[in-house]
Each structure stands twice: as C-alpha cells, then as structure tokens.
Design a protein around this motif. Sequence first.
Motif, mmCIF file in Angstrom:
data_model
loop_
_atom_site.group_PDB
_atom_site.id
_atom_site.type_symbol
_atom_site.label_atom_id
_atom_site.label_comp_id
_atom_site.label_asym_id
_atom_site.label_seq_id
_atom_site.Cartn_x
_atom_site.Cartn_y
_atom_site.Cartn_z
ATOM 1 N N GLU A 165 37.161 12.714 -47.341
ATOM 2 C CA GLU A 165 36.797 13.751 -48.301
ATOM 3 C C GLU A 165 35.802 14.727 -47.669
ATOM 4 N N HIS A 181 35.062 12.069 -55.701
ATOM 5 C CA HIS A 181 35.650 13.148 -54.910
ATOM 6 C C HIS A 181 34.797 14.396 -55.114
ATOM 7 N N PRO A 218 43.838 7.844 -52.678
ATOM 8 C CA PRO A 218 44.165 9.225 -52.308
ATOM 9 C C PRO A 218 45.270 9.852 -53.152
ATOM 10 N N GLY A 237 40.455 12.251 -50.005
ATOM 11 C CA GLY A 237 39.543 11.117 -49.888
ATOM 12 C C GLY A 237 39.086 10.581 -51.238
ATOM 13 N N SER A 275 33.936 9.482 -49.411
ATOM 14 C CA SER A 275 34.776 9.048 -48.302
ATOM 15 C C SER A 275 34.662 10.030 -47.148
ATOM 16 N N ARG A 322 36.628 3.120 -45.432
ATOM 17 C CA ARG A 322 37.615 2.208 -46.029
ATOM 18 C C ARG A 322 36.995 1.540 -47.250
ATOM 19 N N GLU A 323 37.777 0.633 -47.870
ATOM 20 C CA GLU A 323 37.247 -0.141 -49.007
ATOM 21 C C GLU A 323 35.940 -0.805 -48.565
ATOM 22 N N LEU A 352 38.231 8.355 -54.321
ATOM 23 C CA LEU A 352 37.873 6.940 -54.388
ATOM 24 C C LEU A 352 37.925 6.431 -55.821
ATOM 25 N N PRO A 369 39.736 3.278 -51.558
ATOM 26 C CA PRO A 369 40.478 4.517 -51.316
ATOM 27 C C PRO A 369 41.607 4.681 -52.332
#
Length: 284
Positions: free
Chosen positions: A135, A106, A193, A198, A132, A179-180, A200, A191
Amino acid sequence: MPEGSHQFQVGSIRCTVLSDGYYSYPAAWFFPNADPRDLSGALACRRLPPDDVLSPYTCLLIETGRHVALVDTGAGDYSATSGAILVRLQTAGIRPCDVDTVILTHAHPDHIGGALDPFGRPAFPHARYVLSEVEWEFWTGARTDLRALRIPEAARSNIHSMARRCLGPLRHQVDAVEREAEIIPGVWVIPAPGHTPGHLAVLIESGCEALLNLGDAAVHPLHLEHPAWENGFDLAAACAVATRRRLLERATAENMHVMAFHFPFPSIGRVRPDNVGWEWSPGW
Ligand SMILES: [Zn+2]
C-alpha cells in the motif's frame, strides 16, 4: 445519521466501535455491475433510497490493557459530515497521545484522513502507523494508476491527492508490513487485496472469541448477499470479490464476529451462508 460509540469484549480485549461520521454516495458507485432492476429491488426491499447510499464511517478502538490501538482514522476534514473520531476517542477516555498503534486498512481518504491533525502533523504523535508495504509503495510511488476505479475522474484525483498528502507526514512513524502479522498481542493484519493493492483485514482474537474486521472488502451488506456485485472503488474488482469470499468463508468456518467499516452502525454482526452468498445479522 450514524453517531456515537458501542463497546464490547473480544475475550479479554476491550473493543469499541467509534463513528467518525458518514457520507452519501451515488448508488451506482457502490454497485457498478449490479443489474439496475435487481439493485433497485434490493434497495426498495430494505426501505433504502434508490439513488444514494448513506455510508457510515466506523473506526475500531482496541484496548488490550497494555496497548491502545485504533483501526482506521476516519476522514478528517475530507467532508462536512465526518471527522468526529477525536471527539469519540475523548468520550471513550482516550487522548491522542495514548494511542500507541494505528492500523490503516488502506490509504483511501475515509480511512486515512484522520491520521493527521489540522496542522498536517500526525494526529497520534506516539503511535506507530501500521499499513502494508504494498500500500505504501502504491501510493507514494510515481506510477499510481487509478483508471480502473469506476467513479468520476474528480473523485479519483481526490483519492490520489489525499493519500499522498496524508502519507508524507507519517513517514517517520510508519511500520510497513509485508505479510500476515501479529501487530500487538491478539491483533493480526491479514492481506486482503483488491479494494486497493495493499488492503488489509484485521483479526482480533482472545479466548475463544474472534472479530474479523473486513475493512472495505465489503462496503454494504448487499455485497454479502450478492458477492458478485462489485464496488466501483475496488481497483482490482475480480481480486476484491475473491478476497471478500475468502474472508467470509473464514469468518463462517471459524464462527467469528464480523465488522465492516461502512456497514450500518455499529457495523458489527455475524454472517451466515445463504443460497448465493451470506446473510448479515447485525449486532454482537
Ligand atoms: Zn472506505
């Protein structure tokens, strides 16, 4: 004072935890909804000071043979007691130009501050920086709202300006994931959250071994023992608690090793369910 590095294998993947330094936070920022008597009892029990949490910053170097990846970059020059990541990498025989992948769990300062060099350029010139999409949008958009953080306004504002200052120069090297996803063979982002929109987690899997890096889904072992204790740095506290439970249930069910950026160095261990939450056993 946490320092140094510690190397171990996840199957055929070589992993090294590297200390970037540490920072001391008021305990009330880390445990804003804990009953004060329960909190002081829990800290006293562990022989920890009552008012402050000395919080390590621990990055993870991943060497697969084909790839050199770094999970989180530490705080850079954000504080006088952090910013050791490049020295630690050098000790591990890694130059900044050797790193081909940087995964940012993050965009808080303690995780992203080391992403730039002292001249404001990407510290790892050949790396793609994975974070992400959510993020990226959250911090670079016009409506970043940090009012839900239960920390003083000056700290909120530091977090915001540091994220913007660091993300801008990275824009040509950013790979924003939705996504993953498997980032390099054996290394996945998941993910997670709540701490940030975002945020991870990172899963390393090889052979029959796995390591789940929680990032900041838990910032102190007391957040495992008391999973309902929130963290003042969580933007969406209920979501963060649910994410933490989901990750720990998965780690337990699949017998994974666990890492958390702010846990006592070397920040790796195992989790085992107990009455209310999970018990933390440090070590590999
Ligand atoms: Zn953090």
